[in-house]
Design a protein around this motif. Structure first.
Motif, PDB file in Angstrom:
ATOM      1  N   ALA A   5       0.721  -1.262  -0.107  1.00  0.00           N
ATOM      2  CA  ALA A   5      -0.009  -0.042  -0.156  1.00  0.00           C
ATOM      3  C   ALA A   5       1.038   1.385  -0.007  1.00  0.00           C
ATOM      4  CB  ALA A   5      -1.113   0.010   1.136  1.00  0.00           C
ATOM      5  N   LEU A   9       2.532   1.919  -3.445  1.00  0.00           N
ATOM      6  CA  LEU A   9       1.795   2.585  -4.365  1.00  0.00           C
ATOM      7  C   LEU A   9       1.532   4.207  -3.849  1.00  0.00           C
ATOM      8  CD1 LEU A   9      -0.530   2.545  -6.453  1.00  0.00           C
ATOM      9  CD2 LEU A   9      -2.225   2.015  -4.874  1.00  0.00           C
ATOM     10  N   VAL A  10       1.559   4.555  -2.986  1.00  0.00           N
ATOM     11  CA  VAL A  10       1.648   5.924  -2.450  1.00  0.00           C
ATOM     12  C   VAL A  10       2.955   6.461  -3.164  1.00  0.00           C
ATOM     13  CG1 VAL A  10       2.016   7.519  -0.739  1.00  0.00           C
ATOM     14  CG2 VAL A  10       0.371   5.542  -0.428  1.00  0.00           C
ATOM     15  N   ILE A  13       3.017   7.289  -6.635  1.00  0.00           N
ATOM     16  CA  ILE A  13       2.233   8.376  -7.026  1.00  0.00           C
ATOM     17  C   ILE A  13       2.841   9.465  -6.679  1.00  0.00           C
ATOM     18  CG2 ILE A  13       0.119   9.598  -6.340  1.00  0.00           C
ATOM     19  CD1 ILE A  13      -1.277   6.816  -6.359  1.00  0.00           C
ATOM     20  N   VAL A  14       3.571   9.416  -5.475  1.00  0.00           N
ATOM     21  CA  VAL A  14       4.215  10.844  -5.115  1.00  0.00           C
ATOM     22  C   VAL A  14       5.441  10.884  -6.115  1.00  0.00           C
ATOM     23  CG1 VAL A  14       6.021  11.412  -3.354  1.00  0.00           C
ATOM     24  CG2 VAL A  14       3.604  10.827  -2.569  1.00  0.00           C
ATOM     25  N   LEU A  69      -3.731  13.051 -11.438  1.00  0.00           N
ATOM     26  CA  LEU A  69      -4.021  14.034 -10.386  1.00  0.00           C
ATOM     27  C   LEU A  69      -3.635  15.279 -10.552  1.00  0.00           C
ATOM     28  CD1 LEU A  69      -3.148  11.840  -7.079  1.00  0.00           C
ATOM     29  CD2 LEU A  69      -5.188  12.631  -8.019  1.00  0.00           C
ATOM     30  N   LEU A 122      -8.241   9.203  -8.331  1.00  0.00           N
ATOM     31  CA  LEU A 122      -8.239   8.660  -6.687  1.00  0.00           C
ATOM     32  C   LEU A 122      -8.728   7.514  -6.631  1.00  0.00           C
ATOM     33  CD1 LEU A 122      -6.898  10.142  -4.459  1.00  0.00           C
ATOM     34  CD2 LEU A 122      -8.947  11.351  -3.897  1.00  0.00           C
ATOM     35  N   ALA A 181      -6.911   4.819  -7.850  1.00  0.00           N
ATOM     36  CA  ALA A 181      -5.550   4.653  -7.043  1.00  0.00           C
ATOM     37  C   ALA A 181      -6.201   3.636  -5.670  1.00  0.00           C
ATOM     38  CB  ALA A 181      -5.052   5.800  -6.526  1.00  0.00           C
TER      39      ALA A 181
END
Lengths: 266, 307
Positions: B239, B242-243, B246-247, B262, B278, B281
């Motif tokens: 999890a 994945l953050v 995206i970051v 985004l 979102l 995601a």
């Protein structure tokens, strides 16, 4: 003495480093660096003597300090050496081996409080030191990776810029968001603990939320609350809400029936 | 529904513990409550824009017009759930997968970075844990720094990682994967250190009486004991991975990926696009965690855990 051989290897590496050429002038070019290096070698060798007991730590500390000073002094004078200074890197490798040796000894000492901080502190300083030596030694461009010394310099001299930033980020956004998010989480957890129906509905959804990349809401929050600190506080609040809720609920549920009856709270 | 309930034992249908209704009624209630709140909030937040539009057009409007208007705006402050669902359906099913407008394409880009970072991070995490458990010096000196490493805000590091790696000629997937790795090695290390230390002294003593080597103790006792811990932390790790991906897509101004969706959504005020990215995601996160959970069940069952 199980750690004799690594120490001997460390001395050999350091001494070899002092003999192998460094750049064009070598260690001879910087008298103070050579002196520090030699003294450091001697101190490491001194650590091998039997019957030192407590003095061993003082001597090895001096060896590490002198050994760390030598490459710094060397690099202060002549320009970057890069791969043309095998002596320098051999010396540093030996020094790091000796440091590792000392960390193992320190780790075995029973230590609490400040004494327990020595090993991790030493490790952190060593990482910063290697970073400094590498960046200066290989002349890494500042845009790519500045040296810790440069970072420290800016940190120390540009407080006038950093302080307002700190106030904006921490004192406004973080404190406000943290207070809002965690108190909301706490209140919802209290409610969910009282009402089992709510708890069974909220907990699975919280599990779902833990898999959701919450950073994604940042642009939305900016759109809602504007560019000032309010939008950042909102993101902080959302991020803190769920862990607070889940863990408070877990804590409240961990009391057993006897404890609750005794306190008249059931 | 009624015939089903009639055939079932009454207690199960009404809410016997472990029954379907008992488990899902509260969740459904909370979800419905949240949806109602959402629609109400959409009316409240979007109303000023709609009223503004009506005043400018000098048309009269009723409460019904207002509600319908707030739920079907082009660029709402808060889009209604059905708008997001519609956008998702459009970009997932009705767009060719190789198109830049397809959300599946962007999700694919993000997932590949996520998985690569997850593999790197898990390996690094396991390696560090093995080192920490076996070397006293690492345990004392490295563990505090590993914990400190997570206090460094990833958003601040991400641009630096991208710049430095870009300068070394590495771009595309790898910088994102490295940011993911930075985030996801941590839970694995912490979980594995705990897991590898979970055998109790009696078991370790038994291994010693067998005169097992350290490697044998690791293979036959520590590693099997740590498996359950490993999967628990892997679920957290994927999890956060994945953050991280995206970051990692945010500062690069990446052309593809959910983070890029985004970002471009917020540049052009396309709120529906932001929300659908979102939701995508979130679904991805859930799917990935679910997959790790499946792997966990398979592996633990093969180790003899009760199904």
């Amino acid at each position: 003495m199980t750690h004799r051989y690594p120490t001997i290897l460390a001395i050999v590496l350091m001494a070899l480093g002092l003999l192998v050429p460094v750049g064009e002038t070598g260690w001879i070019g910087s008298g103070s660096a050579l002196a520090c290096g030699l003294l450091s070698c001697a101190a490491v060798a001194f650590c091998l003597l039997p019957g030192l007991r407590g003095r061993e730590h003082v001597v090895s500390g001096a060896a590490l300090l002198l050994g760390a000073a030598a490459p710094l002094l060397l690099l202060r004078g002549a320009g970057p050496f890069g791969v043309e200074a095998p002596g320098l890197w051999l010396f540093v490798a030996g020094l790091m081996l000796f440091l590792w040796q000392r960390l193992e000894v320190l780790a075995r000492l029973p230590g609490r409080g400040i004494a327990a901080l020595i090993a991790p502190g030493l490790f952190g300083v060593a990482v910063l030191y290697l970073w400094q030596i590498m960046v200066v030694g290989f002349a890494v461009p500042q845009v790519l990776l500045p040296s810790p010394a440069q970072v420290g310099h800016v940190l120390a001299t540009r407080m006038d810029i950093l302080w307002p930033d700190f106030r904006q980020t921490f004192l406004k956004a973080v404190v406000a968001g943290f207070a809002t998010g965690s108190s909301l989480g706490f209140v919802v957890a209290l409610a969910a603990d009282r009402v089992p129906f709510l708890k069974r509905g909220v907990l699975p959804l919280c599990d779902l939320m833990s898999a959701v990349p919450i950073v994604g809401i940042a642009p939305i929050m900016v759109m809602w609350f504007g560019f000032d600190w309010h939008s950042k506080a909102a993101v902080v609040a959302v991020v803190t809400f769920f862990p607070m809720l889940v863990n408070t609920l877990a804590g409240l549920s961990s009391t057993d029936a006897m404890q609750r009856v005794r306190n008249g709270w059931h | 529904m009624t015939t089903d309930a009639a055939t079932l034992p009454a207690r199960v249908a009404i809410g016997h513990k472990g029954g379907f209704v008992y488990r899902f009624a509260p969740i459904a209630a909370v979800v419905v409550f949240l949806l109602v709140c959402w629609y109400a909030l959409a009316v409240w937040l979007n109303a000023p824009l709609v009223i503004d539009q009506h005043t400018r057009d000098e048309t009269s409007w009723t409460a019904r017009d207002l509600v319908v208007g707030t739920w079907s705006m082009e660029r709402p402050v808060l889009p209604a759930p059905h708008q997001i669902a519609e956008n998702l359906r459009e970009t997932v099913f009705n767009t060719p997968i190789d198109s830049k407008r397809s959300l599946v394409y962007h999700a694919g880009v993000t997932v590949s970075a996520t998985l690569l970072g997850f593999v790197f991070g898990s390996l690094l995490g396991i390696l560090l844990a093995v080192g920490i458990v076996h070397l006293a010096a690492l345990d004392r000196s490295l563990l505090p720094w590993i914990i400190a490493s997570q206090a460094v805000p990833i958003l601040a590091i991400a641009p630096m990682v991208v710049v430095v790696l870009g300068n070394l000629g590495l771009d595309g997937l790898l910088p994102k994967a490295i940011i993911s790795m930075y985030l996801c090695f941590f839970p694995v290390t912490i979980g594995m250190v705990k897991g590898l230390r979970s055998p109790d002294p009696l078991q370790l003593d038994l291994m010693r009486t067998y005169s097992a080597s350290q490697a044998q103790t690791f293979r036959k006792l520590r590693w099997p004991a740590a498996t359950a811990f490993l999967f628990t932390s892997l679920k957290v790790a994927i999890a956060t991975s994945l953050v991280g991906a995206i970051v990692g897509e945010l500062p690069t101004g990446a052309q593809a990926g959910l983070g890029a969706r985004l970002l471009s959504g917020s540049y052009y005020g396309q709120t529906v696009q932001i929300w659908s990215a979102l939701v995508m995601a979130s679904l991805l996160g859930l799917g990935l965690v679910f997959l790790v959970g499946m792997a966990e069940r398979l592996v633990l069952r093969s180790q003899g855990a009760p199904p």
